[in-house]
Structures are given as structure tokens and as C-alpha cells.
Design a protein around this motif. Structure first.
Motif, PDB file in Angstrom:
ATOM      1  N   GLU A   1      10.661   1.133   2.442  1.00 42.38           N
ATOM      2  CA  GLU A   1       9.866   2.356   2.185  1.00 42.38           C
ATOM      3  C   GLU A   1       8.513   2.275   2.889  1.00 42.38           C
ATOM      4  N   ARG A   2       7.870   1.118   2.827  1.00 39.15           N
ATOM      5  CA  ARG A   2       6.550   0.972   3.459  1.00 39.15           C
ATOM      6  C   ARG A   2       6.663   1.101   4.974  1.00 39.15           C
ATOM      7  N   LEU A   3       7.669   0.444   5.529  1.00 32.95           N
ATOM      8  CA  LEU A   3       7.829   0.512   6.987  1.00 32.95           C
ATOM      9  C   LEU A   3       8.131   1.942   7.428  1.00 32.95           C
ATOM     10  N   ARG A   4       9.004   2.621   6.655  1.00 35.00           N
ATOM     11  CA  ARG A   4       9.325   4.012   6.999  1.00 35.00           C
ATOM     12  C   ARG A   4       8.096   4.908   6.915  1.00 35.00           C
ATOM     13  N   ALA A   5       7.197   4.567   5.969  1.00 36.27           N
ATOM     14  CA  ALA A   5       5.989   5.389   5.781  1.00 36.27           C
ATOM     15  C   ALA A   5       4.877   4.972   6.743  1.00 36.27           C
ATOM     16  N   GLY A   6       5.167   3.978   7.577  1.00 40.82           N
ATOM     17  CA  GLY A   6       4.148   3.525   8.533  1.00 40.82           C
ATOM     18  C   GLY A   6       3.072   2.663   7.886  1.00 40.82           C
ATOM     19  N   LEU A   7       3.423   2.058   6.742  1.00 34.83           N
ATOM     20  CA  LEU A   7       2.460   1.186   6.045  1.00 34.83           C
ATOM     21  C   LEU A   7       2.949  -0.260   6.125  1.00 34.83           C
ATOM     22  N   GLY A   8       2.061  -1.194   6.318  1.00 34.92           N
ATOM     23  CA  GLY A   8       2.444  -2.604   6.265  1.00 34.92           C
ATOM     24  C   GLY A   8       3.288  -3.036   7.444  1.00 34.92           C
ATOM     25  N   GLY A   9       3.679  -4.302   7.428  1.00 26.27           N
ATOM     26  CA  GLY A   9       4.476  -4.848   8.520  1.00 26.27           C
ATOM     27  C   GLY A   9       3.685  -5.869   9.321  1.00 26.27           C
ATOM     28  N   ASP A  10       2.368  -5.788   9.191  1.00 23.36           N
ATOM     29  CA  ASP A  10       1.531  -6.766   9.905  1.00 23.36           C
ATOM     30  C   ASP A  10       0.716  -7.564   8.892  1.00 23.36           C
ATOM     31  N   ASP A  11       1.424  -8.059   7.877  1.00 20.92           N
ATOM     32  CA  ASP A  11       0.736  -8.647   6.721  1.00 20.92           C
ATOM     33  C   ASP A  11       0.705 -10.176   6.724  1.00 20.92           C
ATOM     34  N   LEU A  12       0.792 -10.797   7.891  1.00 19.69           N
ATOM     35  CA  LEU A  12       0.824 -12.265   7.929  1.00 19.69           C
ATOM     36  C   LEU A  12      -0.421 -12.891   7.304  1.00 19.69           C
ATOM     37  N   ALA A  13      -1.525 -12.138   7.259  1.00 17.24           N
ATOM     38  CA  ALA A  13      -2.759 -12.686   6.678  1.00 17.24           C
ATOM     39  C   ALA A  13      -2.953 -12.254   5.222  1.00 17.24           C
ATOM     40  N   ALA A  14      -1.970 -11.535   4.663  1.00 19.64           N
ATOM     41  CA  ALA A  14      -2.143 -11.029   3.293  1.00 19.64           C
ATOM     42  C   ALA A  14      -2.249 -12.178   2.295  1.00 19.64           C
ATOM     43  N   PRO A  15      -3.195 -12.089   1.354  1.00 15.44           N
ATOM     44  CA  PRO A  15      -3.331 -13.159   0.366  1.00 15.44           C
ATOM     45  C   PRO A  15      -2.338 -13.015  -0.782  1.00 15.44           C
ATOM     46  N   ALA A  16      -2.039 -14.126  -1.441  1.00 18.90           N
ATOM     47  CA  ALA A  16      -1.276 -14.085  -2.693  1.00 18.90           C
ATOM     48  C   ALA A  16      -2.262 -13.687  -3.784  1.00 18.90           C
ATOM     49  N   ARG A  17      -1.844 -12.739  -4.649  1.00 21.01           N
ATOM     50  CA  ARG A  17      -2.782 -12.248  -5.672  1.00 21.01           C
ATOM     51  C   ARG A  17      -2.201 -12.373  -7.071  1.00 21.01           C
ATOM     52  N   ALA A  18      -2.996 -12.938  -7.974  1.00 25.25           N
ATOM     53  CA  ALA A  18      -2.575 -13.013  -9.375  1.00 25.25           C
ATOM     54  C   ALA A  18      -2.669 -11.623  -9.996  1.00 25.25           C
ATOM     55  N   ARG A  19      -3.711 -10.870  -9.606  1.00 28.22           N
ATOM     56  CA  ARG A  19      -3.906  -9.494 -10.085  1.00 28.22           C
ATOM     57  C   ARG A  19      -3.883  -8.557  -8.897  1.00 28.22           C
ATOM     58  N   TRP A  20      -3.246  -7.433  -9.071  1.00 28.56           N
ATOM     59  CA  TRP A  20      -3.151  -6.464  -7.973  1.00 28.56           C
ATOM     60  C   TRP A  20      -2.706  -5.127  -8.567  1.00 28.56           C
ATOM     61  N   PRO A  21      -3.665  -4.345  -9.098  1.00 30.46           N
ATOM     62  CA  PRO A  21      -3.292  -3.076  -9.727  1.00 30.46           C
ATOM     63  C   PRO A  21      -2.728  -2.086  -8.717  1.00 30.46           C
ATOM     64  N   LEU A  22      -1.742  -1.281  -9.130  1.00 30.29           N
ATOM     65  CA  LEU A  22      -1.169  -0.270  -8.239  1.00 30.29           C
ATOM     66  C   LEU A  22      -2.165   0.847  -7.985  1.00 30.29           C
ATOM     67  N   ASP A  23      -3.012   1.114  -8.984  1.00 25.30           N
ATOM     68  CA  ASP A  23      -4.031   2.151  -8.846  1.00 25.30           C
ATOM     69  C   ASP A  23      -5.390   1.500  -9.068  1.00 25.30           C
ATOM     70  N   PRO A  24      -6.033   1.030  -8.001  1.00 27.67           N
ATOM     71  CA  PRO A  24      -7.296   0.290  -8.155  1.00 27.67           C
ATOM     72  C   PRO A  24      -8.406   1.144  -8.755  1.00 27.67           C
ATOM     73  N   GLU A  25      -8.242   2.476  -8.697  1.00 31.43           N
ATOM     74  CA  GLU A  25      -9.308   3.344  -9.209  1.00 31.43           C
ATOM     75  C   GLU A  25      -9.078   3.797 -10.650  1.00 31.43           C
ATOM     76  N   ALA A  26      -8.049   3.261 -11.292  1.00 24.89           N
ATOM     77  CA  ALA A  26      -7.745   3.714 -12.651  1.00 24.89           C
ATOM     78  C   ALA A  26      -8.900   3.405 -13.586  1.00 24.89           C
ATOM     79  N   PRO A  27      -9.281   4.386 -14.412  1.00 28.17           N
ATOM     80  CA  PRO A  27     -10.329   4.109 -15.394  1.00 28.17           C
ATOM     81  C   PRO A  27      -9.773   3.196 -16.491  1.00 28.17           C
ATOM     82  N   PRO A  28     -10.640   2.549 -17.256  1.00 28.09           N
ATOM     83  CA  PRO A  28     -10.129   1.727 -18.351  1.00 28.09           C
ATOM     84  C   PRO A  28      -9.439   2.610 -19.391  1.00 28.09           C
ATOM     85  N   PRO A  29      -8.552   2.043 -20.221  1.00 21.54           N
ATOM     86  CA  PRO A  29      -7.867   2.854 -21.224  1.00 21.54           C
ATOM     87  C   PRO A  29      -8.871   3.628 -22.072  1.00 21.54           C
ATOM     88  N   ALA A  30      -8.524   4.869 -22.400  1.00 19.68           N
ATOM     89  CA  ALA A  30      -9.450   5.745 -23.124  1.00 19.68           C
ATOM     90  C   ALA A  30      -9.900   5.135 -24.449  1.00 19.68           C
TER      91      ALA A  30
END
Ligand code: KG4
Ligand code: ZN
Length: 355
Positions: free
Chosen positions: A317-346
Motif C-alpha cells: 500500500e505504501r509503495l503504491r501510494a508513493g510513500l516509503g521504500g527508501d527507509d534503510l535509515a529508519a529507526p526502530a521505535r518503541a513508541r510510534w503513534p499512527l496519529d502524532p497530532e492526536a490530543p490526549p483522551p478527553a
């Protein structure tokens, strides 16, 4: 496009090969999952160090087996997709480094995949579902409602303020002496139980928004078990599961309204993550979705629990959407929210008394 997927973020070592040979969807050429359940069972939960070592021990052979079963030579792979987080960092590093080494050696693109994106997009592998859709992601580590707008575009509408729902299943199973992993054991025990025999709370039910809370339910289970005479195991399991179903149904109703405000074209609710394998919950959430005017789609159980087919698929899906594919330098992450801008729970943000 033939993509190798690698998944090592928790306690399953997994490798799969998909052929994205159609305009929509893909064919699963192989999908191997090696569960570490037996390694962790003596401890009643996943031990990160043991998980990382088991991934190191088994991953190479599992990848070779998946490529072999797919009937492909290494050179016929077009890309490698590996989970880069979130998860237990030792395990994530094992899979990501293996993926990077393979991609670099073969001279093929590497896609660093968010494990949650794997769950989020898995329904598009098994069903023809268009964006936008509402996603109920319920697993051992996560409990979220997200609006999936496009590949790489996710809006978190609600999340748990304490435990993930799978965690609540696992802890309840432990208290009931049902062993590990707890979800399937609680589901099986509940079949013989009376859900009304034990009174348990429905945390946040009826409150505004679509956040979740399960720690109070867990405490209530502990208190119920301490009573004399102790209630029957099956009744507690059934009562717990019914309480979870009520909470999920209520939150889904609110989330449907919130999703429609942002994206009126929303038609489907997708249920994914390990807990989505639960048949009782599927039936209850299907009814809640229908009442809210949404059709429920859930990937087959083997694509709900952790697997590498969903990682390879997210890679496609990412490759088809033109996203990613050159991620050899990508870090391993313990935390990685799908929506980084999400507000805290109400509820956490001070709306505790909201109706
Ligand atoms: O998605 P998953 O395989 O791993 C994570 O990313 O967390 O989910 C694992 C969780 C565990 O908590 C397990 O107990 C739960 O999914 N689970 C279930 C069922 N099958 C697995 N929970 C309830 N009912 C089930 N049938
Ligand atoms: Zn997962």
C-alpha cells in the motif's frame, strides 16, 4: 509486485510473501507465524528479553521458509517490508535489521512499516474496502478508534486511558487461573457462563467521546473473585466479556458520529487486532455498527492476530501510494503513534464529568 513482510514487534515471529498483482488487494503466497506462547507461558506474560532472543533464533529460517513456500527466488522479490515499531524494542530491532540487510543485499526497496498501520490496512487485503473508514483497533497493546482517511493518514478519535482491552482479557484470565494468552481462554470459558450472574461496571459507558477505560473493570473482577462464595469461573468470564462488549458497542456508536462529522462518506467499521478474533465481541460490535449505520468488516482471525502478511500488505500500500521504500535509515521505535497530532483522551484532559 512481490513483497516480503517481516513482523517481530511482540511475541510472534512472522514472515510472509504477498503478490500485489491486482489493482486492488494482493495474493498471499506464504504467511508463516511462529508463536512464542510456550516460551512466555511460565511467566504469565511476554518477557521482552526472551522474545528478542527467540526472534533472533528463528527469524532467518522463517524468512527462508516463507520465500521458499512462495516459490520465488530471492531475486524475484521486489521489496522488503519490516515492522519498525511500535513494540518491544529488542524484537523490533531484530526484524528491522534483518529486513534492512536483506533489502540492501538484494538492492531492493525497504519499507519501514508501523505495526499499527499493518493492522489498520489489513481489511483492505481481505476485503474491497475504500477510504475513509472507521477502525476499531483492539489488541494486547492498543485500544483505539481511528478514522482511516488514506494510506498514511489516520485521525485518532479515541484511545484507552489505562489498559488495552487485550491486556484486560489477559489479566482477567490470569486471575481466573485460565493461563496465557488469556483472550481465547476467556472466550472459551465464557461460553458456559451466565453473563448476568456477576455484576460488573461498564467504565466510561455513556460518556462523551469514544475513549476507553478497562482498569476499573479489572479491579471489579478481582473484587468479585474475593467474595464468598466465589462466583463460578465461567460466570465471571461471561460477565467480563459482556461488560467489554457493552463498552466497545457504546464507544463505537459515539465514534461513528464523530467520524461522520469529519468524513460524511464513512460506510464501514473495520475491527482489527488480536481481540477482533473474539467471535462474541464480533457479533456485538457488528450489531453496534449496524445501529450506527455502518457495515462491519473484520479480517479473518489469522489476519487479526499479529502476522507478517499485514506488514507486507502495508508495504505494498505504501509503495503504491508513493510513500516509503527508501527507509534503510529508519529507526526502530518503541513508541510510534499512527496519529502524532492526536490530543490526549478527553477524560484525561479534564472532562471527567462530561455527560
Ligand atoms: O494483535 P495481537 O496479536 O498483538 C498485539 O499487537 O497486542 O493481540 C494480542 C491480544 C492478546 O491480549 C490476546 O489475549 C488477545 O489479543 N486475543 C483475544 C482473543 N484472541 C487473542 N482476546 C479476546 N478473545 C480472543 N479470542
Ligand atoms: Zn498487533
Amino acid at each position: 509486485m512481490r513483497v516480503l513482510g517481516i513482523e517481530t514487534s511482540c511475541d510472534e515471529t512472522a514472515a510472509a510473501v504477498l503478490d500485489g498483482d491486482r489493482p486492488l488487494g494482493a495474493r498471499i503466497l506464504s504467511n508463516r507465524v511462529l508463536s512464542q506462547v510456550a516460551d512466555h507461558r511460565p511467566y504469565g506474560g511476554v518477557v521482552p528479553e526472551i522474545a528478542a532472543r527467540a526472534h533472533v533464533e528463528h527469524l532467518d529460517a522463517l524468512i527462508a521458509g516463507a520465500v521458499d513456500e512462495a516459490g520465488l527466488a530471492w531475486s524475484e522479490l521486489d521489496a522488503v517490508a519490516a515492522t519498525a515499531g511500535p513494540g518491544l524494542i529488542g524484537g523490533v530491532m531484530v526484524g528491522l535489521v534483518s529486513g534492512k540487510a536483506l533489502a540492501a543485499t538484494l538492492g531492493k526497496p525497504l519499507v519501514a512499516v508501523n505495526h499499527l498501520e499493518g493492522h489498520a490496512l489489513s481489511a483492505r487485503l481481505s476485503d474491497d474496502v475504500a477510504f475513509p473508514y472507521l477502525l476499531l483497533l483492539i489488541s494486547g497493546g492498543h485500544c483505539q478508534l481511528l478514522l482511516v482517511e488514506a494510506v498514511g493518514r489516520y485521525r485518532r478519535l479515541g484511545t484507552t486511558i489505562d489498559d488495552a482491552v487485550g491486556e484486560a482479557f489477559d489479566k482477567t484470565a490470569k486471575m481466573l487461573g485460565l493461563g496465557y494468552p488469556g483472550g481465547p481462554a476467556v472466550e472459551a470459558a465464557a461460553r458456559a457462563g451466565d453473563p448476568a450472574a456477576v455484576t460488573l461496571p461498564r467504565p466510561l459507558k455513556g460518556r462523551a467521546g469514544c475513549d476507553f477505560s478497562f482498569s476499573g473493570l479489572k479491579t471489579a473482577v478481582r473484587q468479585a473473585l474475593a467474595r464468598e462464595p466465589a462466583p463460578a469461573t465461567a460466570d465471571v468470564a461471561a460477565g467480563f466479556q459482556a461488560a467489554v462488549a457493552d463498552c466497545l458497542s457504546d464507544r463505537v456508536g459515539h465514534a461513528a458520529e464523530m467520524a461522520r462529522q469529519r468524513a460524511p462518506a464513512v460506510r464501514h467499521l473495520v475491527m482489527a487486532g488480536g481481540v477482533a478474533a473474539n467471535r462474541f465481541l464480533r457479533a456485538r460490535v457488528t450489531a453496534a455498527a449496524e445501529a450506527a449505520g455502518l457495515e462491519l468488516l473484520a479480517p479473518p482471525p489469522e489476519l487479526c492476530t499479529d502476522n507478517a502478511a499485514m506488514i507486507a500488505w502495508a508495504g505494498i500500500e505504501r509503495l503504491r501510494a508513493g510513500l516509503g521504500g527508501d527507509d534503510l535509515a529508519a529507526p526502530a521505535r518503541a513508541r510510534w503513534p499512527l496519529d502524532p497530532e492526536a490530543p490526549p483522551p478527553a477524560v484525561v484532559a479534564g472532562l471527567r464529568s462530561a455527560p
